[in-house]
Write a protein that holds these residues in place. Structure first.
Motif, PDB file in Angstrom:
ATOM      1  N   GLY A 145      60.207 -67.348 -53.996  1.00 20.22           N
ATOM      2  CA  GLY A 145      61.126 -68.291 -53.361  1.00 20.22           C
ATOM      3  C   GLY A 145      62.431 -68.414 -54.127  1.00 20.22           C
ATOM      4  N   LEU A 146      62.342 -68.466 -55.471  1.00 22.68           N
ATOM      5  CA  LEU A 146      63.542 -68.561 -56.302  1.00 22.68           C
ATOM      6  C   LEU A 146      64.414 -67.320 -56.155  1.00 22.68           C
ATOM      7  CD1 LEU A 146      65.236 -69.874 -58.602  1.00 22.68           C
ATOM      8  CD2 LEU A 146      63.737 -68.673 -60.203  1.00 22.68           C
ATOM      9  N   MET A 147      63.806 -66.129 -56.274  1.00 17.97           N
ATOM     10  CA  MET A 147      64.586 -64.897 -56.205  1.00 17.97           C
ATOM     11  C   MET A 147      65.090 -64.635 -54.799  1.00 17.97           C
ATOM     12  SD  MET A 147      64.666 -64.202 -59.304  1.00 17.97           S
ATOM     13  CE  MET A 147      65.650 -62.726 -59.149  1.00 17.97           C
TER      14      MET A 147
ATOM     15  N   THR B 203      62.948 -73.744 -61.562  1.00 14.66           N
ATOM     16  CA  THR B 203      61.932 -74.277 -60.656  1.00 14.66           C
ATOM     17  C   THR B 203      62.330 -73.929 -59.227  1.00 14.66           C
ATOM     18  OG1 THR B 203      63.083 -76.418 -60.504  1.00 14.66           O
ATOM     19  CG2 THR B 203      61.370 -76.195 -62.183  1.00 14.66           C
ATOM     20  N   TYR B 204      61.337 -73.980 -58.347  1.00 18.09           N
ATOM     21  CA  TYR B 204      61.608 -73.766 -56.926  1.00 18.09           C
ATOM     22  C   TYR B 204      60.899 -74.859 -56.141  1.00 18.09           C
ATOM     23  CZ  TYR B 204      61.752 -71.671 -52.292  1.00 18.09           C
ATOM     24  OH  TYR B 204      61.957 -71.448 -50.949  1.00 18.09           O
ATOM     25  N   GLN B 205      61.702 -75.735 -55.531  1.00 14.85           N
ATOM     26  CA  GLN B 205      61.189 -76.885 -54.779  1.00 14.85           C
ATOM     27  C   GLN B 205      60.246 -77.727 -55.628  1.00 14.85           C
ATOM     28  OE1 GLN B 205      59.463 -75.326 -51.168  1.00 14.85           O
ATOM     29  NE2 GLN B 205      61.457 -74.852 -50.261  1.00 14.85           N
ATOM     30  N   GLY B 206      60.637 -77.929 -56.879  1.00  9.20           N
ATOM     31  CA  GLY B 206      59.879 -78.762 -57.799  1.00  9.20           C
ATOM     32  C   GLY B 206      58.752 -78.060 -58.523  1.00  9.20           C
TER      33      GLY B 206
ATOM     34  N   ALA C 154      57.073 -70.757 -64.606  1.00  9.90           N
ATOM     35  CA  ALA C 154      56.105 -70.483 -65.675  1.00  9.90           C
ATOM     36  C   ALA C 154      54.944 -71.467 -65.577  1.00  9.90           C
ATOM     37  CB  ALA C 154      56.775 -70.581 -67.035  1.00  9.90           C
ATOM     38  N   LEU C 155      53.727 -70.969 -65.700  1.00  9.21           N
ATOM     39  CA  LEU C 155      52.545 -71.819 -65.559  1.00  9.21           C
ATOM     40  C   LEU C 155      52.346 -72.735 -66.759  1.00  9.21           C
ATOM     41  CD1 LEU C 155      49.996 -69.299 -63.988  1.00  9.21           C
ATOM     42  CD2 LEU C 155      51.457 -70.973 -62.836  1.00  9.21           C
ATOM     43  N   TYR C 156      52.780 -72.309 -67.941  1.00  8.54           N
ATOM     44  CA  TYR C 156      52.611 -73.104 -69.159  1.00  8.54           C
ATOM     45  C   TYR C 156      53.994 -73.390 -69.727  1.00  8.54           C
ATOM     46  CZ  TYR C 156      47.877 -71.299 -68.693  1.00  8.54           C
ATOM     47  OH  TYR C 156      46.644 -70.968 -68.217  1.00  8.54           O
ATOM     48  N   THR C 157      54.315 -74.644 -69.909  1.00 11.41           N
ATOM     49  CA  THR C 157      55.648 -75.042 -70.382  1.00 11.41           C
ATOM     50  C   THR C 157      55.601 -75.859 -71.663  1.00 11.41           C
ATOM     51  OG1 THR C 157      55.561 -76.992 -68.939  1.00 11.41           O
ATOM     52  CG2 THR C 157      56.622 -75.006 -68.065  1.00 11.41           C
ATOM     53  N   SER C 158      54.435 -75.992 -72.292  1.00 11.46           N
ATOM     54  CA  SER C 158      54.348 -76.765 -73.529  1.00 11.46           C
ATOM     55  C   SER C 158      53.104 -76.324 -74.298  1.00 11.46           C
ATOM     56  CB  SER C 158      54.273 -78.276 -73.243  1.00 11.46           C
ATOM     57  OG  SER C 158      53.105 -78.578 -72.491  1.00 11.46           O
ATOM     58  N   GLY C 159      53.126 -76.613 -75.598  1.00 12.01           N
ATOM     59  CA  GLY C 159      51.966 -76.350 -76.436  1.00 12.01           C
ATOM     60  C   GLY C 159      51.825 -74.877 -76.804  1.00 12.01           C
TER      61      GLY C 159
ATOM     62  N   GLY D 179      69.017 -70.923 -67.487  1.00 10.37           N
ATOM     63  CA  GLY D 179      68.278 -71.305 -66.288  1.00 10.37           C
ATOM     64  C   GLY D 179      69.201 -71.705 -65.158  1.00 10.37           C
ATOM     65  N   THR D 180      68.606 -72.246 -64.107  1.00 10.28           N
ATOM     66  CA  THR D 180      69.366 -72.606 -62.905  1.00 10.28           C
ATOM     67  C   THR D 180      69.872 -74.043 -62.937  1.00 10.28           C
ATOM     68  OG1 THR D 180      67.284 -73.186 -61.808  1.00 10.28           O
ATOM     69  CG2 THR D 180      68.103 -70.949 -61.496  1.00 10.28           C
ATOM     70  N   ASN D 181      69.313 -74.875 -63.797  1.00 11.23           N
ATOM     71  CA  ASN D 181      69.685 -76.290 -63.816  1.00 11.23           C
ATOM     72  C   ASN D 181      70.901 -76.502 -64.727  1.00 11.23           C
ATOM     73  OD1 ASN D 181      67.441 -76.890 -62.170  1.00 11.23           O
ATOM     74  ND2 ASN D 181      66.106 -76.951 -63.978  1.00 11.23           N
ATOM     75  N   VAL D 182      72.071 -76.062 -64.262  1.00 12.27           N
ATOM     76  CA  VAL D 182      73.307 -76.235 -65.009  1.00 12.27           C
ATOM     77  C   VAL D 182      74.311 -76.973 -64.139  1.00 12.27           C
ATOM     78  CG1 VAL D 182      72.980 -74.195 -66.457  1.00 12.27           C
ATOM     79  CG2 VAL D 182      74.115 -73.961 -64.255  1.00 12.27           C
ATOM     80  N   SER D 183      75.250 -77.624 -64.786  1.00  8.08           N
ATOM     81  CA  SER D 183      76.285 -78.368 -64.061  1.00  8.08           C
ATOM     82  C   SER D 183      77.536 -78.421 -64.916  1.00  8.08           C
ATOM     83  CB  SER D 183      75.789 -79.783 -63.734  1.00  8.08           C
ATOM     84  OG  SER D 183      75.464 -80.489 -64.930  1.00  8.08           O
TER      85      SER D 183
END
Length: 443
Positions: free
Chosen positions: A46-48, A140-143, A147-152, A304-308
């Motif tokens: 969806g993102l690509m 992210t794509y629609q929330g 990536a399945l793991y984002t911490s730890g 990433g995509t979340n820039v402004s």
């Protein structure tokens, strides 16, 4: 072309090489469909999909990789790291004296430079793979996170596996290209690039079909596609013809060799010419310019995509659909075309070789006047070839700006690569057939 393939297929040795090359291409396409682990495939597609609709630099990387980049497969980095590594080594060979001496040492020196090129390729694949991972982790794509793991510790382990998978894919593709050179029909890396671009053709045909379907369903809003789709096909065929014509075009500088008597024999006296191709630099200026202009997209991969704010304006300015990108693209192609010709041709050395062999250009005195004359011709031919490359490269961008069809994956660069690789491969096969039919001096 088909006659050449038919004749080559009738020779057992060449048939084995063709089959081996096809086997490598099949392996390459399988590797381009195996996704790396620890990613949400649905969210990634969806993102690509939204990225390809914008037609930015990331869609260009996806085109070169044959769709592997958008699916984050093992071969997602494509052969771009190897191309960039070859460019870097070619430039450093001219700039650094030890590498220049190494290049002049014959076969042994070329092997050492090839080894260094392999290490640089793996390093660039590691850097690009790391950048791509950060892009996926921060997107992210629609929330839904990609990536399945984002911490730890799970995130650290997943990051290592994903980056190493991308890097290993780069090394495997480089190895497959070298195997085609050794056991196949040659031109290995270009063959893989050719296969990746051809693999995107069904996607382009599907998009054209969707445009026609939209025009049929709602002529009031999408009726313009009745004209745009045939226009794209006509331009595609016309560009192929122009590229094939320009690829064989050349400027011939006449040369007359003086007669000389050695013992009882007379040598020389013949007339010949120095061929200078109009498109002598091939697609290299476009690849150079694309590599430079891909730096902002590489930065975007890390962020990433979340820039402004500033960064959003910066990335939009360097998007392949923006006017700034087009202007810089045009200028860089012209500059790199002259730079590449400067590396490949030395008018002073050419003039000295002519004088040493008793050759002269009619109407031009030997020495400095000859080198100035050759420089003048090279400058004119380079300008024509550079303008040709720039127009072909910018034509799809202009077409997308006028029609709004930005997501068509076959651009001017890809068409030049397709035609150039096809013609070079046919010439290599013809030369190999001539070698096998030549009986030698003893007969």
């Amino acid at each position: 072309m088909f006659k050449t393939i038919k004749n080559a297929w009738s020779i057992p040795d060449l048939r084995k090489k063709i089959l081996f090359t096809l086997l490598i291409i099949v392996v390459f396409r399988f590797g381009a469909t195996i996704p790396v682990p620890f990613l949400d495939v649905d969210a990634l597609q969806g993102l690509m999909g939204t990225v390809n609709e914008t037609g930015n630099a990331l869609s260009y990387l996806d085109m070169l990789s044959g769709g592997a980049f958008a699916n984050a497969t093992m071969f997602a980095m494509g052969i771009s790291p190897y191309i960039n590594s070859s460019i870097i080594m070619q430039l450093l060979t001219v700039a650094i004296p030890p590498l220049e001496r190494m290049a002049k040492e014959g076969e042994e020196g070329r092997k050492r430079i090839a080894t260094i090129t392999r290490y640089v390729t793996v390093a660039l694949g590691l850097i690009q793979g790391t950048a791509y991972y950060f892009y996926l982790r921060n997107s992210t794509y629609q929330g839904a996170p990609i990536a399945l793991y984002t911490s730890g510790w799970e995130q650290v382990f997943a990051a290592i596996v994903i980056i190493l998978a991308f890097t290993a894919g780069t090394a495997i593709m480089m190895w497959m290209g070298e195997q085609i050179n050794q056991k196949g029909i040659g031109n290995g890396i270009s063959i893989l690039l050719f296969a990746g671009i051809v693999a995107r053709m069904p996607h382009t045909i599907r998009l054209l079909t969707q445009y026609i379907s939209a025009a049929i369903a709602d002529p009031s809003n999408y009726g313009q596609y009745y004209a745009f789709v045939p226009l794209f096909v006509i331009l595609f065929l016309a560009v192929i013809w122009v590229i094939a014509f320009m690829n064989d075009s050349e400027r011939r500088i006449p040369v007359q060799y003086a007669k000389r008597v050695v013992g009882r024999k007379m040598y020389g006296g013949q007339s010949t010419h120095i061929p200078i191709k109009v498109a002598m630099s091939g697609v290299m200026p476009i690849i150079f310019a694309s590599s430079i202009l891909s730096i902002p997209s590489t930065i975007q991969l890390f962020m990433g995509t979340n820039v402004s704010g500033f960064w959003q304006s910066f990335f939009e300015a360097f998007s392949s659909t923006g006017w700034l990108y087009s202007v810089l693209y045009f200028i860089l192609i012209i500059l790199f075309a002259y730079f590449y010709v400067t590396i490949q041709y030395n008018p002073i050395e050419m003039a000295n070789n002519l004088r040493q062999n008793n050759g002269t250009i009619p109407g031009i005195r030997p020495g400095k006047p000859t080198s100035d004359f050759i420089s003048k011709i090279l400058s004119k031919i380079t300008l024509i070839g550079a303008l040709f490359l720039a127009v072909i490269a910018l034509l799809p961008i202009l077409f997308g700006a006028v029609t709004g069809m930005h997501n068509l994956s076959l651009g001017g660069t890809s068409i030049i690569i397709l035609v150039g690789v096809a013609l070079d491969t046919m010439k290599q096969m013809e030369s190999q057939m001539m070698m096998r039919h030549y009986k030698g001096f003893l007969d």
